[in-house]
Design a protein around this motif. Structure first.
Motif, PDB file in Angstrom:
ATOM      1  N   THR A 175       0.772  -1.041   0.039  1.00  0.00           N
ATOM      2  CA  THR A 175      -0.062   0.000   0.075  1.00  0.00           C
ATOM      3  C   THR A 175       1.025   1.355   0.147  1.00  0.00           C
ATOM      4  OG1 THR A 175      -0.074   0.414   2.313  1.00  0.00           O
ATOM      5  CG2 THR A 175      -1.778  -0.990   1.348  1.00  0.00           C
ATOM      6  N   SER A 176       0.430   2.194  -0.543  1.00  0.00           N
ATOM      7  CA  SER A 176       1.258   3.232  -0.940  1.00  0.00           C
ATOM      8  C   SER A 176       0.469   4.326  -1.648  1.00  0.00           C
ATOM      9  CB  SER A 176       2.614   3.381  -1.938  1.00  0.00           C
ATOM     10  OG  SER A 176       2.209   3.026  -3.076  1.00  0.00           O
ATOM     11  N   GLN A 177       0.985   5.872  -1.828  1.00  0.00           N
ATOM     12  CA  GLN A 177       0.398   6.567  -2.723  1.00  0.00           C
ATOM     13  C   GLN A 177       0.471   5.985  -3.899  1.00  0.00           C
ATOM     14  OE1 GLN A 177       1.311  11.036  -2.001  1.00  0.00           O
ATOM     15  NE2 GLN A 177       2.558  10.269  -0.328  1.00  0.00           N
ATOM     16  N   ARG A 178      -0.436   6.467  -4.880  1.00  0.00           N
ATOM     17  CA  ARG A 178      -0.393   5.994  -6.453  1.00  0.00           C
ATOM     18  C   ARG A 178       0.943   6.385  -7.037  1.00  0.00           C
ATOM     19  NH1 ARG A 178      -5.046   3.625  -7.996  1.00  0.00           N
ATOM     20  NH2 ARG A 178      -4.216   3.458 -10.244  1.00  0.00           N
ATOM     21  N   LYS A 179       1.413   7.598  -6.792  1.00  0.00           N
ATOM     22  CA  LYS A 179       2.703   8.183  -7.649  1.00  0.00           C
ATOM     23  C   LYS A 179       3.760   7.063  -7.110  1.00  0.00           C
ATOM     24  CE  LYS A 179       4.326  11.191  -3.854  1.00  0.00           C
ATOM     25  NZ  LYS A 179       5.536  10.405  -3.628  1.00  0.00           N
ATOM     26  N   ASP A 180       3.616   6.384  -6.348  1.00  0.00           N
ATOM     27  CA  ASP A 180       4.871   5.411  -5.792  1.00  0.00           C
ATOM     28  C   ASP A 180       4.680   4.140  -6.478  1.00  0.00           C
ATOM     29  OD1 ASP A 180       6.258   7.243  -4.116  1.00  0.00           O
ATOM     30  OD2 ASP A 180       4.936   6.993  -2.518  1.00  0.00           O
ATOM     31  N   CYS A 192      -0.039  -3.482  -6.398  1.00  0.00           N
ATOM     32  CA  CYS A 192       0.011  -2.029  -5.479  1.00  0.00           C
ATOM     33  C   CYS A 192      -1.288  -1.863  -5.185  1.00  0.00           C
ATOM     34  CB  CYS A 192       0.770  -1.108  -6.248  1.00  0.00           C
ATOM     35  SG  CYS A 192       2.500  -1.447  -6.798  1.00  0.00           S
ATOM     36  N   ASP A 194      -3.954   1.385  -3.452  1.00  0.00           N
ATOM     37  CA  ASP A 194      -3.891   2.616  -2.890  1.00  0.00           C
ATOM     38  C   ASP A 194      -4.269   2.864  -1.355  1.00  0.00           C
ATOM     39  OD1 ASP A 194      -4.543   5.689  -2.609  1.00  0.00           O
ATOM     40  OD2 ASP A 194      -5.551   5.499  -4.425  1.00  0.00           O
ATOM     41  N   TYR A 195      -3.348   3.442  -0.783  1.00  0.00           N
ATOM     42  CA  TYR A 195      -3.478   3.453   0.858  1.00  0.00           C
ATOM     43  C   TYR A 195      -4.500   4.394   1.191  1.00  0.00           C
ATOM     44  CZ  TYR A 195      -1.643   8.241   1.616  1.00  0.00           C
ATOM     45  OH  TYR A 195      -1.702   9.729   1.733  1.00  0.00           O
ATOM     46  N   THR A 196      -5.112   5.303   0.232  1.00  0.00           N
ATOM     47  CA  THR A 196      -6.396   6.015   0.535  1.00  0.00           C
ATOM     48  C   THR A 196      -7.497   5.316   0.535  1.00  0.00           C
ATOM     49  OG1 THR A 196      -6.552   7.115  -1.518  1.00  0.00           O
ATOM     50  CG2 THR A 196      -4.735   8.324  -0.046  1.00  0.00           C
ATOM     51  N   SER A 218       3.840   2.285   8.465  1.00  0.00           N
ATOM     52  CA  SER A 218       3.427   3.769   8.456  1.00  0.00           C
ATOM     53  C   SER A 218       2.649   4.039   9.705  1.00  0.00           C
ATOM     54  CB  SER A 218       2.382   3.913   7.515  1.00  0.00           C
ATOM     55  OG  SER A 218       1.262   3.158   7.668  1.00  0.00           O
TER      56      SER A 218
END
Length: 323
Positions: A175-180, A192, A194-196, A218
């Protein structure tokens, strides 16, 4: 010698930049000329006294360093003058820290810098890398072919978990921001998320709907959500406290599905675990892994500034103090 040290536990403002005697080495120690020291959150805990550990004042701060061997004790083998070396377990449990021109390191807590590996990138990585290595190999005892969920995967610790889990043959969900997403895909993530967005809903749609292991780097994911993501017999490891420290989860489902919750801080790692992790880290670094951290280099004279910025979470780059 020049050093950053404290004479009592307290705030970052209590860090002193001054002169201390050059250490004399014992028969099983190595004297190194320190090149760079990384600054970690745990360093601020030791300095403030919030992490209780044996200290003798004046106390040199810092635990992770890279430098050059200048002298070896009578009983030391495997190291010689001029070798580039690193350590990641000083500055606690009665051992002086390493934010000093010279440091005396027990030989069994010292590792060679692999050939062609940048010492600066190495010392920026070793704290996070050792945490990931010990959790995967000693806490989880991961099995190839199993699945792991790594949350906050684009951070300093998360990227190390992703690379190691991939190398160890695990299926990796992040999980992460989409940009990553592109970065994590390159490092070895198989899916991958989306953490949001809802973790459970995304896992339902994933080819990996449940995992054997989960680790949240996190501190933003609830323990209940992670437990729900586990298969029968799955394991969660806490390396930081969730944002809501009081956890509520279905206890009946937890114990009837034979799930496990671990807690881990590297300060409690055994010497055997530190040594095994160090060898594994060196092998991976020699192959080009674990060296992607963004680094901010400062003089050791800015140790107080570095501690303050870390406590404020004001810098995303890994802060290094140079001599």
């Amino acid at each position: 010698m020049k050093a950053a040290y404290i004479t009592q536990n307290g705030s970052a403002k209590d860090i002193i930049i001054g002169d201390l005697p050059k250490p004399q080495i014992a028969e099983d120690e190595v004297l190194i000329k320190v090149n760079a020291v990384s600054v970690n959150h745990v360093d601020t805990f030791v300095r403030s006294g919030s992490f209780e550990t044996d200290t003798s004042f004046p106390f040199v701060i810092g635990r992770d360093a890279v430098g050059e061997v200048v002298e070896t004790g009578a009983n030391v083998t495997g190291f010689s003058e001029g070798n580039w070396v690193w350590t990641n377990s000083m500055g606690y449990q009665g051992r002086q820290g390493v934010t000093s021109e010279f440091a005396a390191i027990p030989a069994d807590r010292l590792f060679h810098v692999p050939e062609n590996v940048d010492p600066i990138q190495l010392v920026a990585s070793i704290h996070s890398s050792a945490t990931a290595a010990i959790v995967l190999k000693n806490i989880f005892k991961v099995q190839s072919g199993s699945a792991i969920l790594i949350e906050g995967a684009a951070g300093h610790v998360g990227t190390k978990f992703v690379q190691m889990a991939h190398i160890l043959g695990l299926k990796v969900v992040t999980t992460s921001q989409r940009k990553d997403f592109d970065l994590l895909d390159r490092l070895g993530s198989d899916d991958c998320l989306d953490y949001t967005k809802s973790l459970s809903k995304q896992l339902e749609k994933s080819t990996i709907s449940q995992v054997d292991y989960a680790v949240d780097t996190s501190g933003k994911v609830s323990l209940a959500d992670n437990l729900r993501a586990l298969k029968l017999g799955g394991q969660v490891c806490l390396i930081t406290a969730p944002k809501l420290e009081k956890a509520t989860f279905n206890v009946r489902k937890f114990y009837t599905q034979s799930k496990t919750i671990h807690g881990f801080v590297i300060s409690n790692a055994s010497l055997d675990q530190i040594q095994e992790a160090g060898k594994f880290i060196n092998r991976m670094m020699a192959d080009g892994y674990l060296l992607e951290d963004d680094v901010l280099e400062k003089s050791y004279t800015q140790a107080a500034w570095a501690h303050q910025k870390l406590e404020e979470n004001a810098k995303k780059k890994k802060i290094l103090l140079k001599f």
